[in-house]
Design a protein around this motif. Structure first.
Motif, PDB file in Angstrom:
ATOM      1  N   THR A  48       1.506   4.047   2.068  1.00  0.00           N
ATOM      2  CA  THR A  48       2.901   4.454   2.016  1.00  0.00           C
ATOM      3  C   THR A  48       3.783   3.265   2.386  1.00  0.00           C
ATOM      4  N   PRO A  49       5.056   3.283   1.965  1.00  0.00           N
ATOM      5  CA  PRO A  49       5.942   2.151   2.241  1.00  0.00           C
ATOM      6  C   PRO A  49       6.145   1.834   3.719  1.00  0.00           C
ATOM      7  N   VAL A  95       1.624  -6.966   3.570  1.00  0.00           N
ATOM      8  CA  VAL A  95       1.365  -5.695   2.888  1.00  0.00           C
ATOM      9  C   VAL A  95       2.667  -5.209   2.268  1.00  0.00           C
ATOM     10  N   TYR A  96       2.587  -4.865   0.985  1.00  0.00           N
ATOM     11  CA  TYR A  96       3.737  -4.268   0.298  1.00  0.00           C
ATOM     12  C   TYR A  96       3.247  -3.080  -0.511  1.00  0.00           C
ATOM     13  N   VAL A  97       3.769  -1.917  -0.195  1.00  0.00           N
ATOM     14  CA  VAL A  97       3.454  -0.698  -0.934  1.00  0.00           C
ATOM     15  C   VAL A  97       4.751  -0.233  -1.576  1.00  0.00           C
ATOM     16  N   ALA A  98       4.763  -0.197  -2.892  1.00  0.00           N
ATOM     17  CA  ALA A  98       5.972   0.219  -3.606  1.00  0.00           C
ATOM     18  C   ALA A  98       6.209   1.713  -3.420  1.00  0.00           C
ATOM     19  N   SER A  99       7.462   2.077  -3.259  1.00  0.00           N
ATOM     20  CA  SER A  99       7.783   3.505  -3.154  1.00  0.00           C
ATOM     21  C   SER A  99       7.834   4.098  -4.555  1.00  0.00           C
ATOM     22  N   GLY A 100       7.727   5.399  -4.635  1.00  0.00           N
ATOM     23  CA  GLY A 100       7.802   6.075  -5.927  1.00  0.00           C
ATOM     24  C   GLY A 100       6.458   6.269  -6.591  1.00  0.00           C
TER      25      GLY A 100
END
Length: 132
Positions: free
Chosen positions: A68-69, A92-97
């Motif tokens: 999750t973001p 760490v990068y987690v895109a939203s959506g």
């Protein structure tokens, strides 16, 4: 006369952590490794406070339980022993959506709406309902 004698001995070389490496062992699971003697203690930290609940530190392992973001940020692995320390960073990068459940719910809602419109059209054409 001189006597030659051979004695057994062991040489121990102690050194601080050398190159620190972070490996992804499986999706969302990372391990931090470093060569050192004595072996290095590994700790994970993050400049982003508070520490995300879905990020679990287990010794040298960092597990990201839910992608999750709120996990976005910079994580640091530090390897240390009494001779020194060395760090490595993981961004760490987690895109939203990216929500699978959201798409499933949207698809079900869309199917229900199409079915309702088709049923209303059928009932209107068969004369069972009338529009005013």
């Amino acid at each position: 006369m001189t006597m030659e004698e051979t004695l057994p001995f062991t040489i121990q070389v102690y050194f601080s952590p050398m190159e620190v490496t972070i490996f992804e062992t499986s999706e969302g699971s990372f391990i931090c490794e470093a060569e050192a003697n004595p072996p290095a203690n590994i700790t994970w930290s993050s400049n982003d406070l508070p520490w995300p609940q879905s990020a679990v530190r287990e010794g040298a392992v960092l597990r990201l339980k839910e992608m999750t973001p709120d996990l976005n940020g910079l994580y640091q692995c530090e390897a240390s022993n009494q001779h020194g320390s060395k760090q490595q960073q993981l961004r760490v990068y987690v895109a939203s959506g990216n929500c699978t459940a959201c798409w499933v719910l949207f698809s079900l809602l869309f199917i229900l709406i199409v079915a309702a419109v088709a049923a209303a059209g059928y009932l209107y054409k068969s004369g069972r309902i009338q529009w005013y």
